[in-house]
Write a protein that holds these residues in place. Structure first.
Motif, mmCIF file in Angstrom:
data_model
loop_
_atom_site.group_PDB
_atom_site.id
_atom_site.type_symbol
_atom_site.label_atom_id
_atom_site.label_comp_id
_atom_site.label_asym_id
_atom_site.label_seq_id
_atom_site.Cartn_x
_atom_site.Cartn_y
_atom_site.Cartn_z
ATOM 1 N N VAL A 33 -6.943 -1.392 4.024
ATOM 2 C CA VAL A 33 -7.863 -1.566 2.907
ATOM 3 C C VAL A 33 -7.537 -0.496 1.880
ATOM 4 O O VAL A 33 -7.463 0.682 2.220
ATOM 5 C CB VAL A 33 -9.318 -1.422 3.389
ATOM 6 N N THR A 34 -7.300 -0.913 0.659
ATOM 7 C CA THR A 34 -6.943 0.060 -0.367
ATOM 8 C C THR A 34 -8.099 0.244 -1.340
ATOM 9 O O THR A 34 -8.983 -0.606 -1.437
ATOM 10 C CB THR A 34 -5.697 -0.390 -1.137
ATOM 11 N N ALA A 35 -8.049 1.344 -2.045
ATOM 12 C CA ALA A 35 -9.154 1.695 -2.941
ATOM 13 C C ALA A 35 -9.313 0.679 -4.065
ATOM 14 O O ALA A 35 -10.398 0.502 -4.602
ATOM 15 C CB ALA A 35 -8.915 3.081 -3.522
ATOM 16 N N SER A 36 -8.228 0.004 -4.429
ATOM 17 C CA SER A 36 -8.321 -0.964 -5.511
ATOM 18 C C SER A 36 -9.013 -2.247 -5.055
ATOM 19 O O SER A 36 -9.287 -3.112 -5.872
ATOM 20 C CB SER A 36 -6.927 -1.297 -6.021
ATOM 21 N N GLY A 37 -9.268 -2.373 -3.763
ATOM 22 C CA GLY A 37 -9.924 -3.572 -3.257
ATOM 23 C C GLY A 37 -8.943 -4.618 -2.798
ATOM 24 O O GLY A 37 -9.312 -5.767 -2.586
ATOM 25 N N LYS A 38 -7.701 -4.233 -2.636
ATOM 26 C CA LYS A 38 -6.725 -5.192 -2.130
ATOM 27 C C LYS A 38 -6.525 -4.939 -0.644
ATOM 28 O O LYS A 38 -6.357 -3.795 -0.219
ATOM 29 C CB LYS A 38 -5.396 -5.028 -2.883
ATOM 30 N N LEU A 39 -6.548 -5.998 0.119
ATOM 31 C CA LEU A 39 -6.350 -5.892 1.561
ATOM 32 C C LEU A 39 -4.937 -6.339 1.891
ATOM 33 O O LEU A 39 -4.423 -7.272 1.292
ATOM 34 C CB LEU A 39 -7.341 -6.776 2.316
ATOM 35 N N PHE A 40 -4.348 -5.666 2.849
ATOM 36 C CA PHE A 40 -2.996 -6.000 3.246
ATOM 37 C C PHE A 40 -2.938 -6.208 4.752
ATOM 38 O O PHE A 40 -3.633 -5.546 5.504
ATOM 39 C CB PHE A 40 -2.029 -4.867 2.891
ATOM 40 N N GLY A 41 -2.081 -7.130 5.151
ATOM 41 C CA GLY A 41 -1.744 -7.278 6.553
ATOM 42 C C GLY A 41 -0.273 -6.966 6.687
ATOM 43 O O GLY A 41 0.559 -7.646 6.095
ATOM 44 N N ILE A 42 0.045 -5.921 7.396
ATOM 45 C CA ILE A 42 1.428 -5.460 7.495
ATOM 46 C C ILE A 42 1.852 -5.519 8.953
ATOM 47 O O ILE A 42 1.116 -5.073 9.838
ATOM 48 C CB ILE A 42 1.569 -4.031 6.939
ATOM 49 N N ASP A 43 3.032 -6.078 9.168
ATOM 50 C CA ASP A 43 3.592 -6.122 10.500
ATOM 51 C C ASP A 43 4.039 -4.713 10.877
ATOM 52 O O ASP A 43 4.818 -4.098 10.146
ATOM 53 C CB ASP A 43 4.771 -7.095 10.492
ATOM 54 N N SER A 44 3.565 -4.214 12.003
ATOM 55 C CA SER A 44 3.823 -2.803 12.304
ATOM 56 C C SER A 44 5.262 -2.556 12.726
ATOM 57 O O SER A 44 5.719 -1.430 12.701
ATOM 58 C CB SER A 44 2.894 -2.336 13.418
ATOM 59 N N LYS A 45 5.969 -3.583 13.098
ATOM 60 C CA LYS A 45 7.326 -3.341 13.589
ATOM 61 C C LYS A 45 8.303 -3.162 12.429
ATOM 62 O O LYS A 45 9.147 -2.279 12.463
ATOM 63 C CB LYS A 45 7.757 -4.527 14.445
ATOM 64 N N THR A 46 8.161 -3.983 11.413
ATOM 65 C CA THR A 46 9.123 -3.949 10.329
ATOM 66 C C THR A 46 8.538 -3.408 9.034
ATOM 67 O O THR A 46 9.286 -3.013 8.150
ATOM 68 C CB THR A 46 9.635 -5.364 10.043
ATOM 69 N N GLY A 47 7.251 -3.405 8.918
ATOM 70 C CA GLY A 47 6.647 -2.970 7.660
ATOM 71 C C GLY A 47 6.557 -4.069 6.622
ATOM 72 O O GLY A 47 6.256 -3.801 5.467
ATOM 73 N N THR A 48 6.830 -5.292 7.026
ATOM 74 C CA THR A 48 6.736 -6.411 6.091
ATOM 75 C C THR A 48 5.275 -6.715 5.792
ATOM 76 O O THR A 48 4.454 -6.756 6.704
ATOM 77 C CB THR A 48 7.352 -7.673 6.718
ATOM 78 N N ILE A 49 5.002 -6.949 4.534
ATOM 79 C CA ILE A 49 3.642 -7.346 4.169
ATOM 80 C C ILE A 49 3.503 -8.824 4.485
ATOM 81 O O ILE A 49 4.170 -9.664 3.886
ATOM 82 C CB ILE A 49 3.366 -7.051 2.688
ATOM 83 N N VAL A 50 2.694 -9.144 5.458
ATOM 84 C CA VAL A 50 2.558 -10.535 5.891
ATOM 85 C C VAL A 50 1.552 -11.268 5.012
ATOM 86 O O VAL A 50 1.762 -12.407 4.652
ATOM 87 C CB VAL A 50 2.163 -10.590 7.378
ATOM 88 N N TRP A 51 0.478 -10.605 4.683
ATOM 89 C CA TRP A 51 -0.472 -11.230 3.772
ATOM 90 C C TRP A 51 -1.122 -10.157 2.912
ATOM 91 O O TRP A 51 -1.109 -8.982 3.240
ATOM 92 C CB TRP A 51 -1.531 -12.031 4.524
#
Lengths: 962, 192
Positions: A508-526
Motif C-alpha cells: 500500500v503506497t501513500a498515493s493510494g495505489k495498491l500493488f501486488g508484487i511477486d516476491s520471487k522476481t519482483g514483477t508487478i502482477v497487479w
C-alpha cells in the motif's frame, strides 16, 4: 587465560552465525528495485540528437537520470529528507544541470552525463523564490537566483558569485520571479498583493539598478501562478475576477494593457484559475511569442502575441495536457486530447502557425487501474527528412511515469508510487488447479467408498498429467539457450512453490495505489489505484482470509482513514489478482478509532474485523448472523486497548454482548511531561517453539509469554539533553497491569522497538554519552510454570522476573525488525536498517541480558557470549551486500514454508527482497551441493559392487574347481 | 611328514591341465604314494624315503577319557563363568574414567558396548545356566552372574547419566511442552 577463553568463545560464536552470500548467489533469490519518487521537474537531455537521458528531480529530494530506452537509472543522487534536501528548481543547459536545493541554501551544478558534481555554492540566507539562466550575446554565462531580499548572479562555469544586490523595499514587496531575455539586463519581478507590481532591472555586468518601475495591479497576488513572460519581455498575466489578460512590456511600459477575454471570444470555465504556459527554448534569447492559455480543466488555447495583438492560433477543446518542446530550431506544441474512456491521443502542432503536423498522432492508453494523466513531457527531434518525431513521457496521478513512442508503444513504465510504501503484507499464493483438487478432496465430506476411490484416482491422474507437462516444459526449455528462458510471471501461472517461498507482496503506497508484487522476481502482477484517497490518510491492511480455504478467494481489507475528518472507508480486495471484492463493505458513518482482527471466522472462513468508532461502539465486518452469534458467545473474552497520544491516555475496554464496550482500565501519562511514541504488541502470527531456556545446570527458566503484553515507549517533552528521558512500560493489555517500567535518563528518541516472544529490544540515543544504545528486556516466569495449559491475563498472580542489559551500537538506525519463521524453532535475528542503506542481520544472542560479565562453566554450557558493551557490526552480516536500500523506512518479515527460511522485504525509496537463514539452511540441501559428484560416486559404487560381485562369483567357482 | 614342493601344487594335488601342446593328461589323478611326488627336491631331502600307510598320522592322539577326579576343576570353571561380569567392572570403570563425559563418537561407542554387553548376557541367561548345570553351586553362581551383569548395566546407566544422556532434568522435557492456550483475545493500538 580468561582472555583467551573469551576470545575462543567469541570466535566460535561469531563464526557459527556468519551468514554472508557467495558471489554466485547474488541475485539468485534477492532483488532490488530503485525508485526516485514523484517527479517535480523533468528535462530531456537535448544536447545530442541520440541522447537517451531524461533528468528528473523529484519530491523525494532525488535527482536522477533515467535511460529513456529502458527506464533504468543511469545515476541517482539522494539528498537529505525533509526541507533541507528539497529541490527548489532545476535548470538545464547543455550538459549542465543547475539545481537549487534546501530552500535556496545550495546552488549546485551537475554533469548530466556521468552524474558528477561540477560545483557547489552555499548561498546566503533567505527563502528561495526563483531562478533563471542569464545569457548574453547568444551564450549562457550566468545563473541568477532570486531570494526574498536579494538577487545574485553566479558564473555558470564555476559557480562563483558575480554580484549580489539587495532588493529595494523587500519588506513590502514580495519578489517572486526573475527574468532574463538575453539582453544586458536581469529583471526581478515583485508584487505587493492587491496593490502594485514592482519591476527592478539590474545590469548583468555590475548589478546596478538600471530601472525601477511600479505598475498598478490591484488584482495580482502571485506572479508565478498567474503570469508568464512571452515574446520580447512582455509580462502576460491572466485574471479570473476581471476575466481578462493583462500585458506589460517590462522594458518600456509602466502601465498594464487590459485585454478582456471576451474581446477574443473566450470565457473562463467557472471556478477555474487560468494558467499561462510559455516557452523559452534558448535562455540567451527572449521567449517565444506563442503561449498556451488554459481556461478550463480541458480547455487550452494556443495564442500568439503579434505586435501587441493577441492572435488565437488554435483552440484545443477538449485537451487535457499541453506542452512545448523544441526540435532543432523549431518549437512545437504537444496536445493531449481524450479519445475515449481508456485512451488519449497526443498530437503535435507547429507552434508558430498552429497547424497540425502530419503523422504525429500517438495513442496513450490509460490504465484502468491507474490515475489520470497529470503532466506531459515531450522529447521532440528532427528526423532525417526534416519531419518531427517525438517521444512522450506521461506522468499520471498515481505517480506513474510512462514513456510512449509513436504510434503508441509503451517503452517503459515506472511505478514511482512504490517509493513511498506505507504498509504491506505477504500472502501465500494459491495452489495450482491440480493441487487444489487434491486439497479439496480432503475438505469434502465422504460420500461412499467407491466414489472416493474414483475421485482419488482422478486427482492423482491430474497430478501425473501436470507433472509430465512440467517435465516436458523442462525438457523443452533445456534446449533453448539460457538467455531466452524467462520465467514470466503472470496471473495464470502464479502458484505456490514447493516450500512456499514465493508469495504475493501486497503493498500500500501513500498515493493510494495498491500493488501486488511477486516476491520471487519482483514483477508487478497487479496494481490498483484508489483515486479518492486523501493525502494524509492512515492505512491499515489486514488479511481476512488466506488462500488456504480453497473455493473461497483470499481476501484482504484495507482501512483508509482520513486524518482530518476521522472518517474511514474499507476497500476489500483479492490480494492475488487485485480485483475489488464483490462483498460490499459496510459504510462507516462514524469516525473510526481502531480496528481489531479476531481469530474468529465466519462460515466463509473470513476472519472477523471489529471496528471501534469514536462512541466506543463496535461494528463487525463481516456482520452475518453467525458472526454476531459467535461474538456474543465470545464477548467476555474480547478486549481491546486504545492509545490516545495527544492526551497521553491508555485505556482498555471489554466487549459487551450488545457490541457496546465497557472501560475496564485506564493509564494516564502526563502529556506535558512525556508523550507516547510507540505501542507495540506481539505479532499475531508469531509462534514460539520453546517455552523456556535451558540453564547450564539443565534446569529450565520458563519464558513469560504473555500474548497480551504491550510495550509502550514514551519520550519526554523536554528535549534538554540533561533532562530528556525515554521511558518504557510493559503493560498487560487486558488488565492494564503494569508488568515493568523502566526510564532511561539523559536519552532521547527516535526509539526503535521490537517486541517478540518474551523480549523487547529498543534503541535510543544517549545524550549523556552521545551514542546510540540498544537495550534488551527479557521476561521470565522463573523455574516453574504457573499454568502450562492456558494463559489468562486475569489469572497471573506473580509478576515475571525482568532482566535487562544495554549495549553500545556504533551506528544510528533507521528501522528495526525481527525475523519470523513458521514454527519458531530457528533462532531469531534482528534486522536493522542502517541509514547507509545496509540491512544488518544481528543475532539475537548478542542482545541477551543473561550474557555474563564473568564467564563460568555454566554460562559456557549455555553458550552465552561474555558481556561486551560494544555491539559489533560485521560487514558479512549485511544481508544486502552492496544492494543498499536508500532511506530504508520499514522491514517486513514473513515466514516461509521452510522453518529455516524467513522472507524479508525492506522498503524505503527502494524495495529490496531477500531470504535470510538465521540458523543456516538446516532443512534443505545447500545451493552448492554437488549433485553430480554424489550421484556419480553413487553410480560408480553401484557398478563397482555389481562388477565385484560378479568377479567374486567367478572366483568362487574357480576355487571350487581347484 | 614330507613337505610339499616349493613350486609344485600341493602334496597330493589334483593336477590341472598343463601346456596346450603337451600330451593330454588325465583330468585328475590321485597319487597314493605321497612321498613319491614329482618334486625332485623331496626325493633328495635326505629325510629318508619312508612311505607311510594311508591314514597314518604322525601326531599323537590325545587321551579323551574323562578323569572323574577333576570335579573341582569344573567348579572352578563355572565360577569363572559366573564371576566374569564382575571381573569386567574394574576394567569398565577404568574405561569410563578414561573416556570422559564429552559426547563424541568414542565415548558413545564405549557406553553402548557397556550397556549392550550385560543386556546381551542377561538375555542369554538360560544358555549360561546350561553351562553351569554341572556345577553344584549352580544357583549361587547364577545369582552372582546376574548381579554382575546388573552391576554392569547400572554402571552403564550411571555413565549415561553423567554424560547427560538420561532425560532426568526438566529441560529434557521442554520440547514437549505445548504453548499455552490463550483465553483472552486482545487487540487495538494508537488511535489512527
Amino acid at each position: 587465560m580468561a582472555n583467551l577463553t573469551i576470545i575462543c568463545v567469541n570466535f566460535l560464536v561469531l563464526y557459527s552465525c556468519v551468514a554472508a552470500v557467495f558471489e554466485d548467489q547474488v541475485g539468485k533469490f534477492d532483488w532490488r528495485q530503485q525508485y526516485v519518487g514523484k517527479v517535480r521537474f523533468a528535462h530531456f537531455d537535448m544536447q545530442m540528437q541520440a541522447s537517451k537521458k531524461v533528468i528528473l528531480a523529484t519530491e523525494k529530494n532525488v535527482f536522477a537520470s533515467i535511460n529513456t530506452r529502458t527506464g533504468e537509472l543511469y545515476w541517482r543522487h539522494v539528498d537529505m529528507v525533509g526541507p533541507e534536501g528539497n529541490i527548489d528548481a532545476l535548470l538545464m543547459h547543455g550538459q549542465d544541470a543547475v539545481l537549487v536545493g534546501g530552500d535556496g541554501r545550495l546552488l549546485r551544478s551537475w554533469d548530466v552525463n556521468i552524474g558528477g558534481l561540477n560545483w557547489e555554492i552555499v548561498l546566503d540566507h533567505g527563502s528561495f523564490q526563483s531562478t533563471c539562466f542569464v545569457g548574453q550575446h547568444d551564450t549562457v554565462k550566468y545563473v541568477a537566483v532570486l531570494k526574498k531580499a536579494a538577487i545574485s548572479v553566479h558564473y555558470l562555469s564555476n559557480g562563483h558569485q558575480k554580484w549580489i544586490e539587495n532588493l529595494p523595499e523587500s519588506d513590502t514587496v514580495q519578489y517572486q520571479s526573475v527574468y532574463s531575455g538575453g539582453d544586458a539586463e536581469v529583471y526581478a519581478l515583485g508584487v505587493v498583493p492587491h496593490s502594485h507590481l514592482a519591476i527592478v532591472a539590474y545590469s548583468v555586468d555590475d548589478g546596478e539598478i538600471t530601472k525601477q518601475v511600479s505598475v498598478e495591479a490591484p488584482w495580482l497576488s502571485n506572479i508565478q501562478a498567474s503570469c508568464a513572460m512571452v515574446d520580447q519581455g512582455v509580462l502576460m498575466c491572466a485574471d479570473t475576477t476581471t476575466s481578462s489578460l493583462y500585458m506589460l512590456d517590462v522594458r518600456t511600459q509602466s502601465q498594464m494593457t487590459q485585454i478582456p477575454l471576451q474581446s477574443l471570444g473566450l470565457d473562463i470555465a467557472p471556478d477555474f484559475k487560468p494558467v499561462l504556459v510559455s516557452t523559452q527554448p534558448n535562455p540567451a534569447r527572449p521567449p517565444n511569442s506563442e503561449f498556451f492559455l488554459q481556461l478550463g480543466p480541458d480547455h487550452h488555447l494556443l495564442l500568439k502575441l503579434n505586435d501587441g495583438e493577441i492572435v488565437t492560433l488554435r483552440d484545443f477543446k477538449p485537451a487535457l495536457l499541453v506542452s512545448f518542446a523544441a526540435a532543432g530550431e523549431k518549437t512545437i506544441a504537444a496536445v493531449m486530447t481524450p479519445k475515449n474512456l481508456t485512451a488519449c491521443s497526443v498530437n503535435l502542432f507547429s507552434a508558430d502557425s498552429g497547424r497540425r503536423l502530419l503523422d504525429t498522432t500517438l495513442i496513450f492508453n490509460t490504465d484502468p487501474n491507474g490515475g489520470k494523466p497529470e503532466k506531459l513531457y515531450v522529447q521532440a527531434f528532427l528526423k532525417k527528412d526534416d519531419s518531427v518525431g517525438y517521444r512522450a513521457m506521461v506522468q499520471t496521478e498515481d505517480h506513474t511515469l510512462t514513456f510512449v513512442q509513436q504510434p503508441g508503444r509503451v517503452v517503459w513504465t515506472r511505478e514511482e508510487a512504490l517509493s513511498d510504501v506505507v504498509t504491506m503484507e505477504m500472502v501465500d499464493l494459491p495452489l495450482t488447479g491440480a493441487q487444489a483438487e487434491l486439497e479439496g478432496e480432503f475438505g469434502k465430506k465422504a460420500d461412499g467408498l467407491l466414489s472416493m476411490v474414483l475421485k482419488r484416482l482422478s486427482s492423482q491422474l491430474i497430478l501425473l498429467q501436470s507433472w509430465i507437462g512440467h517435465l516436458w516444459k523442462l525438457f523443452y526449455d533445456a534446449r533453448k539457450p539460457r538467455s531466452q528462458v524467462k520465467n514470466e510471471v503472470s496471473i495464470e501461472n502464479l502458484s505456490r512453490d514447493e516450500f512456499n517461498l514465493q508469495k504475493m507482496m501486497v503493498m500500500v503506497t501513500a498515493s493510494g495505489k495498491l500493488f501486488g508484487i511477486d516476491s520471487k522476481t519482483g514483477t508487478i502482477v497487479w496494481k490498483h489505484y484508489l483515486d479518492s484517497v486523501p493525502s494524509n490518510a492512515a492505512f491499515m491492511l489486514m488479511v481476512q482470509r488466506t488462500t488456504a480455504h480453497f473455493p473461497h478467494p483470499p481476501q484482504c481489507t484495507l482501512l483508509i482513514k482520513d486524518k482530518d475528518t476521522g472518517l474511514a472507508t474499507l476497500h476489500v480486495f483479492n490480494p492475488i489478482f487485485g480485483k475489488k471484492s464483490h462483498i460490499t463493505p459496510p459504510t462507516l458513518p462514524q469516525p473510526i478509532l481502531q480496528s481489531l482482527m479476531l481469530p474468529l471466522i465466519d462460515q466463509d472462513y473470513a476472519k472477523v474485523l471489529l471496528l471501534v468508532d469514536d462512541q466506543y461502539k463496535v461494528s463487525a465486518f463481516p456482520s452475518t448472523k453467525n458472526v454476531l452469534q459467535q461474538l456474543q458467545e465470545m464477548s467476555t473474552s474480547i478486549f481491546f486497548y486504545l492509545v490516545d497520544n495527544s492526551q497521553g491516555r491508555l485505556s482498555g475496554y471489554r466487549l459487551r454482548t450488545d457490541l457496546s464496550t465497557e472501560l475496564i482500565w485506564e493509564v494516564f501519562m502526563p502529556a506535558e511531561v512525556q508523550k507516547v511514541v510507540t505501542v507495540k504488541g506481539k505479532r499475531p502470527n508469531e509462534h514460539v517453539h520453546s517455552q523456556g531456556r535451558v540453564m547450564g545446570d539443565r534446569s529450565v527458566l520458563y519464558k513469560y509469554l504473555n500474548p497480551n503484553l504491550l510495550a509502550v515507549v514514551t519520550e519526554s517533552t523536554d528535549m534538554h539533553p540533561e533532562r530528556s528521558f525515554v521511558g518504557i512500560l510493559l503493560i498487560d493489555g487486558v488488565t492494564g497491569r503494569i508488568i515493568h517500567e523502566a526510564v532511561q535518563r539523559k536519552t532521547r528518541g527516535p526509539v526503535h522497538l521490537v517486541h517478540s516472544e518474551n523480549w523487547v529490544v529498543y534503541e535510543y540515543w544517549s545524550t549523556k554519552s552521545r551514542r546510540n544504545e540498544f537495550s534488551v528486556i527479557e521476561l521470565y516466569e522463573g523455574m516453574e510454570l504457573y499454568n502450562s495449559t492456558v494463559f489468562s491475563s486475569l489469572d497471573r498472580p506473580h509478576l515475571p522476573q525482568v532482566l535487562q542489559q544495554s549495549y553500545i551500537f556504533p551506528s544510528s538506525i533507521s528501522t528495526l525488525e525481527a525475523t519470523l519463521t513458521e514454527k519458531g524453532i530457528t533462532s531469531r535475528h534482528l534486522l536493522i536498517g542502517l541509514p547507509s542503506g545496509a540491512i544488518l542481520s544481528l543475532p539475537k544472542m548478542f542482545l541477551d541480558p543473561r550474557r555474563p560479565e564473568i564467564i563460568s562453566d555454566q554460562s559456557r554450557e549455555e553458550n552465552l557470549i561474555p558481556y561486551a558493551p560494544e555491539m559489533p557490526i560485521r560487514t558479512e552480516w549485511f544481508i544486502n551486500y552492496n544492494q543498499t536500500v536508500a532511506r530504508v523506512r520499514g522491514i517486513f518479515t514473513a515466514p516461509s514454508g521452510l522453518e529455516s527460511t524467513c522472507l524479508v522485504v525492506a522498503y524505503g525509496l527502494d524495495i529490496y527482497q531477500t531470504r535470510v537463514y538465521p540458523s543456516k539452511q538446516f532443512d534443505v540441501l545447500k545451493d552448492d551441493y554437488d549433485y553430480m559428484l554424489i550421484s556419480s560416486v553413487l553410480f560408480a559404487l553401484f557398478f563397482a559392487t555389481m562388477i565385484s560381485k560378479r568377479l567374486a562369483e567367478v572366483k568362487l567357482l574357480n576355487r571350487a574347481w581347484r | 611328514m614330507a613337505s610339499p614342493g616349493g613350486q609344485g601344487g600341493g602334496g597330493g594335488t589334483v593336477s590341472t591341465r598343463g601346456g596346450a601342446g603337451g600330451a593330454r593328461r588325465m583330468k585328475w589323478a590321485l597319487e597314493l604314494s605321497l612321498g613319491n611326488s614329482r618334486g625332485r627336491g623331496d626325493r633328495q631331502g635326505g629325510q629318508g624315503d619312508m612311505v607311510y600307510p594311508i591314514g597314518y598320522s604322525e601326531k599323537p592322539v590325545p587321551d579323551t577319557s574323562i578323569q572323574e577326579t577333576d570335579k573341582n576343576l569344573v567348579e572352578k570353571r563355572c565360577w569363572d563363568v559366573a564371576l566374569g561380569p564382575l571381573k569386567q567392572i574394574p576394567m569398565n570403570l577404568f574405561i569410563m574414567y578414561m573416556s570422559g563425559n564429552t559426547i563424541s563418537i568414542f565415548p558413545i561407542m564405549m557406553v553402548c558396548m557397556m550397556a549392550w554387553r550385560p543386556i546381551q548376557a542377561l538375555m542369554s541367561m538360560s544358555a549360561t545356566f546350561k553351562l553351569l548345570e554341572s556345577s553344584s553351586q549352580q544357583w549361587l553362581q547364577g545369582l552372582v552372574y546376574l548381579v554382575g551383569n546388573l552391576l554392569g548395566s547400572a554402571l552403564a546407566i550411571y555413565k549415561c547419566q553423567s554424560m547427560g544422556l538420561l532425560p532426568t532434568h526438566s529441560s529434557d522435557w521442554l520440547a514437549f511442552i505445548e504453548p499455552p492456550l490463550r483465553i483472552e483475545i486482545m487487540g487495538g493500538g494508537m488511535v489512527l
